[in-house]
Design a protein around this motif. Structure first.
Motif, short mmCIF file in Angstrom:
data_model
loop_
_atom_site.label_atom_id
_atom_site.label_comp_id
_atom_site.label_asym_id
_atom_site.label_seq_id
_atom_site.Cartn_x
_atom_site.Cartn_y
_atom_site.Cartn_z
N ASP A 176 -6.06 3.71 -1.19
CA ASP A 176 -5.92 2.72 -0.11
C ASP A 176 -4.56 2.88 0.55
OD1 ASP A 176 -6.63 0.65 1.62
OD2 ASP A 176 -5.83 -0.89 0.28
N ASP A 193 -9.65 17.74 3.25
CA ASP A 193 -10.54 16.93 2.41
C ASP A 193 -9.78 16.31 1.25
OD1 ASP A 193 -12.57 17.76 4.07
OD2 ASP A 193 -13.33 19.30 2.70
N ALA A 209 -11.17 6.83 8.75
CA ALA A 209 -10.99 5.93 7.61
C ALA A 209 -10.06 4.76 7.92
CB ALA A 209 -10.46 6.71 6.41
N ARG A 264 0.85 -1.20 0.00
CA ARG A 264 0.00 0.00 0.00
C ARG A 264 0.89 1.25 0.00
NH1 ARG A 264 -3.48 -0.75 5.16
NH2 ARG A 264 -4.59 1.11 4.40
N ALA A 283 -6.11 9.62 0.00
CA ALA A 283 -5.68 8.47 0.78
C ALA A 283 -6.68 7.32 0.68
CB ALA A 283 -5.47 8.87 2.24
N ARG A 284 -7.96 7.65 0.69
CA ARG A 284 -8.99 6.61 0.55
C ARG A 284 -8.96 6.01 -0.85
NH1 ARG A 284 -12.00 10.35 3.88
NH2 ARG A 284 -12.82 11.37 1.99
N GLN A 285 -8.83 6.86 -1.86
CA GLN A 285 -8.81 6.37 -3.24
C GLN A 285 -7.64 5.42 -3.49
OE1 GLN A 285 -8.71 9.98 -5.52
NE2 GLN A 285 -10.92 10.30 -5.47
N ILE A 295 -6.80 4.99 8.47
CA ILE A 295 -5.50 5.21 7.81
C ILE A 295 -4.57 5.88 8.81
CG2 ILE A 295 -4.32 6.40 5.91
CD1 ILE A 295 -7.01 6.27 4.38
N LEU A 341 -8.56 10.85 8.70
CA LEU A 341 -7.78 9.64 8.46
C LEU A 341 -8.05 8.59 9.53
CD1 LEU A 341 -4.37 11.23 7.41
CD2 LEU A 341 -6.03 10.10 5.90
N HIS A 356 -1.60 8.12 10.42
CA HIS A 356 -1.01 9.41 10.10
C HIS A 356 0.14 9.69 11.06
CE1 HIS A 356 -3.99 10.43 13.25
NE2 HIS A 356 -3.13 11.37 13.61
N ALA A 372 -7.36 13.47 2.52
CA ALA A 372 -8.12 12.32 3.01
C ALA A 372 -8.78 11.56 1.86
CB ALA A 372 -9.18 12.79 4.01
N GLU A 373 -9.32 12.28 0.89
CA GLU A 373 -9.95 11.63 -0.26
C GLU A 373 -8.92 10.86 -1.07
OE1 GLU A 373 -12.54 12.76 -4.27
OE2 GLU A 373 -11.85 14.34 -2.93
#
Length: 487
Positions: free
Chosen positions: A101, A91, A129, A7, A97-99, A131, A126, A133, A94-95
């Protein structure tokens, strides 16, 4: 992404546009995971938190564009790319990071209230989600938490503050720039030109381009050349007619060089050449003033909007727009003031001694609110720092931390004669006075009509007469300050 692929890890660049001594990049690269290096141009978060943060001024926007290009080029030489995004930083990161993974996001902390607020928002998003940090320290020599009073407040007098910083010893050792980076390919990026950071019509940035080389390599070269010529700095730094200062301030402002890099390079110079030890100490104290101003922001995040000393809230500022405009354009009739303001307009910087003179002239001779001067500097300085800019203006006005006494009113004529004795600085930036003899150049009105005619100067014509008489301006300022003290 294939199931077996590691990842990625995101590195969020902020006001730290460099690769060397970059804790977040160093730790992220050490994981061996593919990296995504991101810069977010965030104007929206600042608008949500007025008056704590402001969009960049025009000169700083120009510098940012050049600095991002330099950082992108440095990353490319190491096999990486700089991903650009625009929008609220929390935003956007974070977006992303989600996209992707992402396994984690790393960033360097910036010890300024709105910066920390955005970082807190990102950390929360994060965490939700799932994730990881990691927040790193690399913006200051000392953490604000380490320099506090027994009551838990920050220090508001520079000398004891700097003693405390020095008592901590050397900051953590420098981190080398990664030689090679393992990146995640094919991550979409904005086109830098679409951000419109640079002026086009009209293109007023020619002077900035002529004056500056931007980026980490330029900052490192400038530090090296400055230290080579360091002898005499402690006295020469007050002479605007000489190239005696480091001119590192915009590089520090955008993090193209870290204060730790400056610290260790200066300490090494002193160890190698003991004769320059006093010059090094003075130079490091200037770095310490930047540190002091940044620490002030921890307790006073509205430093650019509110008097640090509330007694000044009732100060009788004038609303003289004509005088303000004359000051902004370098048309006050005082050559050292006008030279400084024209240097600022052309190059995006002004010599530090002259900054004090022009600021004193605005707030004391003209009784114009320091916030209007601070706002002009914010827009026109390439080194407009959220801490130093307002703190310095408040210092001159007398309403700030460790402020100059109210009765200190710089005499622009004497300041010019002392620090630009031959008039070379004035002649460079006020060409109307180029033929003026040194004995008249800082007070051209003292020349006779015949002497003025011989130099081609027409007071009130091609060069303005003084917009305020020094003694009258000083007396008016002292009377206003005296009434304030009585209240």
């Amino acid at each position: 992404m294939a199931k077996d692929a590691p990842r990625p890890v995101i590195v969020w660049f902020r006001d730290d546009l460099r690769l060397a001594d970059h804790p977040a990049l160093h730790e992220a690269a050490a994981t061996g995971a593919p990296l995504v290096c991101v810069y977010v141009f965030d104007e929206q978060s600042a608008q949500l938190r007025p008056p704590l943060a402001r969009p960049l001024g025009a000169a700083s926007r120009w510098w940012l564009a050049q600095s991002l290009r330099a950082l992108s080029s440095s990353l490319q030489t190491r096999g990486a790319a700089l991903i650009l995004r625009r929008g609220p930083a929390a935003d956007s990161i974070a977006e992303l990071a989600r996209q992707l993974d992402a396994a984690a996001v790393h960033w360097n902390e910036i010890e300024i209230a709105p910066y920390r607020a955005v970082a807190d928002d990102l950390a929360e998003a994060l965490s939700i989600a799932g994730i990881a940090h990691h927040r790193h320290h690399g913006d200051l020599l000392a953490a604000p938490a380490a320099i506090r009073t027994k009551e838990g407040r920050g220090l508001r007098v520079f000398t004891p503050f700097w003693r405390r910083v020095l008592s901590l010893g050397d900051p953590p050792q420098l981190l080398q720039a990664p030689a090679r980076l393992h990146i995640l390919p094919d991550v979409p990026s904005d086109d830098l030109a679409s951000w419109q950071l640079e002026p086009t019509a009209p293109d007023w940035a020619g002077g900035l381009r002529d004056t500056w080389s931007v980026g980490e390599d330029a900052a490192r070269d400038k530090l090296h050349s400055f230290l080579e010529g360091l002898p005499g700095y402690s006295t020469g730094r007050d002479r605007p007619d000489r190239e005696a200062t480091s001119r590192l301030s915009p590089h520090l402002r955008f993090g193209e060089i870290s204060p730790r890099q400056v610290w260790f390079a200066a300490r090494f110079a002193a160890a190698e050449r003991p004769a320059v030890a006093a010059d090094v100490d003075k130079f490091l104290s200037e770095l310490g003033w930047r540190e002091f101003c940044r620490h002030l922001l921890v307790d006073h995040p509205d430093l650019a909007a509110r008097n640090l000393q509330p007694a000044f809230d009732d100060f009788p500022w004038t609303g003289d727009d004509t005088a303000l405009h004359a000051w902004q354009r370098g048309r006050t009739g005082y050559p050292i003031v006008d030279a400084g303001m024209r240097e600022l307009w052309h190059s995006g910087v002004m010599h530090n001694r002259v900054r004090m003179v022009v600021a004193s002239f605005l707030v004391k001779h003209l009784l114009i609110d320091w916030r209007l001067g601070e706002a002009w500097f914010w827009d026109t300085l390439v080194d407009a720092d959220p801490g130093s800019n307002p703190a310095n203006w408040q210092w001159v006005a007398g309403c700030g931390a460790d402020a100059a006494p109210y009765f200190r009113v710089f005499n622009p004529v004497l300041q010019g004669e002392k620090f630009d004795p031959n008039g070379d600085y004035v002649r460079r930036w006020v060409p109307e006075l180029a033929s003026m003899p040194a004995k008249f150049i800082h007070q051209p009105w003292s020349a006779t009509p015949v002497e003025l005619a011989a130099t081609g100067v027409t007071l009130g014509g091609n060069y303005p007469a003084p917009i305020v008489e020094h003694k009258a301006g000083r007396a008016r300022a002292l009377a206003a300050y005296a009434k304030l003290r009585q209240r």
